[in-house]
Design an enzyme around this catalytic site. Structure first.
Site, PDB file in Angstrom:
ATOM      1  N   GLU A  50       0.830  -1.207   0.000  1.00 45.97           N
ATOM      2  CA  GLU A  50       0.000   0.000   0.000  1.00 45.97           C
ATOM      3  C   GLU A  50       0.863   1.254   0.000  1.00 45.97           C
ATOM      4  O   GLU A  50       0.586   2.232  -0.709  1.00 45.97           O
ATOM      5  CB  GLU A  50      -0.907  -0.029   1.224  1.00 45.97           C
ATOM      6  N   ASP A  54       0.631   3.809  -3.219  1.00 52.12           N
ATOM      7  CA  ASP A  54       0.218   5.203  -3.067  1.00 52.12           C
ATOM      8  C   ASP A  54       1.107   6.107  -3.904  1.00 52.12           C
ATOM      9  O   ASP A  54       0.637   7.040  -4.567  1.00 52.12           O
ATOM     10  CB  ASP A  54       0.274   5.580  -1.590  1.00 52.12           C
ATOM     11  N   ASP A 123      -7.111   1.068   0.404  1.00 52.13           N
ATOM     12  CA  ASP A 123      -5.774   0.510   0.618  1.00 52.13           C
ATOM     13  C   ASP A 123      -5.503  -0.667  -0.311  1.00 52.13           C
ATOM     14  O   ASP A 123      -4.390  -0.832  -0.823  1.00 52.13           O
ATOM     15  CB  ASP A 123      -5.619   0.056   2.070  1.00 52.13           C
ATOM     16  N   GLU A 126      -4.530   0.460  -3.754  1.00 50.53           N
ATOM     17  CA  GLU A 126      -3.135   0.908  -3.789  1.00 50.53           C
ATOM     18  C   GLU A 126      -2.170  -0.269  -3.724  1.00 50.53           C
ATOM     19  O   GLU A 126      -1.145  -0.282  -4.428  1.00 50.53           O
ATOM     20  CB  GLU A 126      -2.878   1.876  -2.640  1.00 50.53           C
TER      21      GLU A 126
END
Length: 239
Positions: A50, A54, A123, A126
């Protein structure tokens, strides 16, 4: 959600078809879908993915905006970027792919509700982007991002000005008072915090927003208040 059990070969194949990418290393996909509550997930859950995803998402969307909106200044590009990579936007992508059906969780799955459930969905998107990046490189990750964010980036909603600036001017004109922002909560790990902020304007009900940054949460709260009061047209569910 799949409590405790791993993806079956059939589940994995169906999901790879949905996301448009075939993994060379199937365990990357499994890890991207493993919540920290799952048994024996301490070293193999999606939190590290994650973190990387991102950044990959931010790069790909920033590049998309830079190439699409040639006359936009840095401020407008930043507003668009914050909207497009927000937890709400990522959670919508998760819903479009039905990722919630594949997330591997543990016994405390019932505790995952409300805003926390939205964050989990965001999450996982990502972490999935990171898994694709590690498995197939930046171009593979970029193709996934463009497939799901190009239409969002081109939407009229993206052309809005800074929500906090708009709210400031509207509140002064209508009520003669400035908006006030209050941080209600900060949660999540240090590398991926979540801020919940309330905005108040004298004479009307407050609104709240949640995002990975305090400023982003303030923008979302301001946007919601502007939409609720009819100053801005509310976004459609697909944006």
């Amino acid at each position: 959600m799949m409590k405790g059990r791993s993806l079956s070969a059939e589940d994995r194949a169906r999901l790879e078809t949905a996301i448009g990418y075939q993994f060379a290393e199937k365990e990357r996909l499994d890890r991207a879908l493993t919540h920290s509550s799952a048994r024996n997930a301490r070293a193999s859950n999606y939190q590290r993915l994650e973190f990387l995803g991102d950044r990959v998402l931010g790069l790909c969307v920033a590049e998309l905006l830079f190439q699409t909106f040639l006359d936009a200044n840095e401020g407008e590009l930043s507003v668009r970027l914050n909207q497009l990579v927000s937890a709400e936007s990522c959670a919508r992508v998760a819903d479009e792919l039905s990722l919630h059906e594949y997330i591997r969780t543990g016994s405390d799955v019932k505790k995952i509700t409300g805003k926390h459930m939205m964050n989990v969905r965001a999450d996982v998107v990502e972490s999935l982007i990171a898994a694709i990046y590690l498995d197939g490189g930046l171009e593979a990750a970029r193709r996934f991002v463009l497939r799901h964010w190009t239409d969002r980036a081109a939407s009229a909603d993206g052309a809005r000005r800074d929500a906090k600036t708009e709210l400031q001017e509207w509140a002064h004109a209508k009520f003669g008072a400035a908006p006030r922002y209050r941080t209600d909560d900060r949660s999540g790990p240090d590398h991926d915090p979540r801020f919940t902020v309330t905005v108040e304007v004298d004479g009307i009900a407050p609104e709240t927003g949640t995002d990975r940054s305090k400023r982003g949460a303030e923008q979302i709260a301001a946007m919601r208040l502007l939409e609720r009061e009819g100053v801005w047209q509310k976004r459609s569910a697909g944006n």
